[in-house]
Write a protein that holds these residues in place. Structure first.
Motif, PDB file in Angstrom:
ATOM      1  N   GLU A   1     -34.841 -51.111  37.788  1.00 49.85           N
ATOM      2  CA  GLU A   1     -35.379 -49.834  38.280  1.00 49.85           C
ATOM      3  C   GLU A   1     -34.257 -48.794  38.403  1.00 49.85           C
ATOM      4  N   GLN A   2     -33.084 -49.228  38.861  1.00 50.79           N
ATOM      5  CA  GLN A   2     -31.942 -48.314  38.955  1.00 50.79           C
ATOM      6  C   GLN A   2     -31.516 -47.831  37.563  1.00 50.79           C
ATOM      7  N   LEU A   3     -31.592 -48.721  36.571  1.00 51.14           N
ATOM      8  CA  LEU A   3     -31.257 -48.339  35.196  1.00 51.14           C
ATOM      9  C   LEU A   3     -32.226 -47.278  34.698  1.00 51.14           C
ATOM     10  N   LYS A   4     -33.511 -47.436  35.005  1.00 55.50           N
ATOM     11  CA  LYS A   4     -34.518 -46.442  34.634  1.00 55.50           C
ATOM     12  C   LYS A   4     -34.168 -45.089  35.258  1.00 55.50           C
TER      13      LYS A   4
ATOM     14  N   LYS B   1     -25.113 -57.614  37.192  1.00 55.37           N
ATOM     15  CA  LYS B   1     -24.653 -56.593  36.248  1.00 55.37           C
ATOM     16  C   LYS B   1     -25.041 -57.003  34.831  1.00 55.37           C
ATOM     17  N   ILE B   2     -25.263 -56.005  33.999  1.00 51.25           N
ATOM     18  CA  ILE B   2     -25.589 -56.239  32.591  1.00 51.25           C
ATOM     19  C   ILE B   2     -24.293 -56.512  31.847  1.00 51.25           C
ATOM     20  N   ILE B   3     -24.224 -57.702  31.214  1.00 50.10           N
ATOM     21  CA  ILE B   3     -23.038 -58.018  30.415  1.00 50.10           C
ATOM     22  C   ILE B   3     -23.346 -57.906  28.922  1.00 50.10           C
ATOM     23  N   SER B   4     -24.631 -58.039  28.569  1.00 49.63           N
ATOM     24  CA  SER B   4     -25.032 -57.904  27.171  1.00 49.63           C
ATOM     25  C   SER B   4     -26.466 -57.385  27.111  1.00 49.63           C
ATOM     26  N   MET B   5     -26.690 -56.458  26.185  1.00 49.28           N
ATOM     27  CA  MET B   5     -28.041 -55.907  26.008  1.00 49.28           C
ATOM     28  C   MET B   5     -28.285 -55.701  24.518  1.00 49.28           C
ATOM     29  N   GLN B   6     -29.425 -56.205  24.056  1.00 49.21           N
ATOM     30  CA  GLN B   6     -29.856 -56.041  22.666  1.00 49.21           C
ATOM     31  C   GLN B   6     -31.142 -55.243  22.664  1.00 49.21           C
TER      32      GLN B   6
ATOM     33  N   ALA C   1     -22.335 -48.475  37.572  1.00 50.96           N
ATOM     34  CA  ALA C   1     -22.401 -49.500  38.615  1.00 50.96           C
ATOM     35  C   ALA C   1     -23.251 -50.703  38.194  1.00 50.96           C
ATOM     36  N   LEU C   2     -24.115 -50.523  37.192  1.00 48.29           N
ATOM     37  CA  LEU C   2     -25.001 -51.586  36.726  1.00 48.29           C
ATOM     38  C   LEU C   2     -24.399 -52.399  35.581  1.00 48.29           C
ATOM     39  N   TYR C   3     -23.433 -51.819  34.888  1.00 49.64           N
ATOM     40  CA  TYR C   3     -22.841 -52.450  33.716  1.00 49.64           C
ATOM     41  C   TYR C   3     -21.589 -53.247  34.087  1.00 49.64           C
ATOM     42  N   HIS C   4     -21.496 -54.451  33.549  1.00 48.39           N
ATOM     43  CA  HIS C   4     -20.302 -55.282  33.687  1.00 48.39           C
ATOM     44  C   HIS C   4     -19.156 -54.597  32.931  1.00 48.39           C
ATOM     45  N   PRO C   5     -17.922 -54.714  33.395  1.00 46.22           N
ATOM     46  CA  PRO C   5     -16.798 -54.069  32.696  1.00 46.22           C
ATOM     47  C   PRO C   5     -16.673 -54.457  31.213  1.00 46.22           C
ATOM     48  N   LYS C   6     -17.089 -55.675  30.857  1.00 43.08           N
ATOM     49  CA  LYS C   6     -16.964 -56.129  29.466  1.00 43.08           C
ATOM     50  C   LYS C   6     -18.295 -56.101  28.722  1.00 43.08           C
ATOM     51  N   MET C   7     -19.188 -55.247  29.146  1.00 47.16           N
ATOM     52  CA  MET C   7     -20.530 -55.169  28.551  1.00 47.16           C
ATOM     53  C   MET C   7     -20.485 -54.884  27.048  1.00 47.16           C
ATOM     54  N   ILE C   8     -21.435 -55.519  26.334  1.00 46.42           N
ATOM     55  CA  ILE C   8     -21.640 -55.247  24.913  1.00 46.42           C
ATOM     56  C   ILE C   8     -23.103 -54.858  24.731  1.00 46.42           C
TER      57      ILE C   8
END
Length: 145
Positions: free
Chosen positions: A37-40, A132-137, A53-60
């Motif tokens: 919901e915060q991402l939205k 936290k989001i570390i990967s999103m496709q 704040a929602l994304y991991h530092p090493k996010m892909i």
């Protein structure tokens, strides 16, 4: 079917068999739903600080074209002024106590582009006591003819 989508589908299928014995607490589900919901809100308000704040530092981030982006580029995407950003029911697939895969359909519209539907497969990890989001496709769903 795109090669990346086939690989992702096979990976998710194998993961689902492996994780069938795993369970996810209602508290973790609630926390991840809150983060989605915060991402939205971040997308609708072009708020890259909130998304940061929602994304991991090493996010892909892997786009529907198969291109990979790091966190910095993903944050720039937040600035694209969304008019619509709605998600379907979320499926949760626990991997471990601190890793969860979610899958859902997201309908979104940029102010300068037409509305589209996308399947999002997101890997969440506990980092600094937050999910936290570390990967999103993101895979675009073609319109039926």
């Amino acid at each position: 079917m795109n090669y990346h989508i086939k690989v992702l589908f096979l990976f998710a299928l194998l993961l689902s068999y492996w994780c069938s014995a795993q369970d996810i607490s209602s508290e973790n589900i609630t926390q991840i739903e809150h983060q989605i919901e915060q991402l939205k809100i971040a997308h609708l308000n072009s708020d890259s600080a909130m998304a940061d704040a929602l994304y991991h530092p090493k996010m892909i981030l892997t786009s529907q074209s198969g291109k990979k982006y790091n966190k910095e580029i993903a944050l720039k995407n937040i600035e694209n002024n969304f008019e619509i950003y709605e998600s379907s029911e979320i499926e949760f697939l626990p991997i471990s106590n601190d890793v969860v895969l979610t899958n859902y359909i997201n309908e979104r519209k940029y102010k300068t582009l037409e509305k589209g539907r996308y399947r999002l497969t997101v890997v969440w990890t506990k980092h600094e006591k937050q999910w936290k989001i570390i990967s999103m496709q993101s895979s675009k769903i073609k319109k039926k003819k």
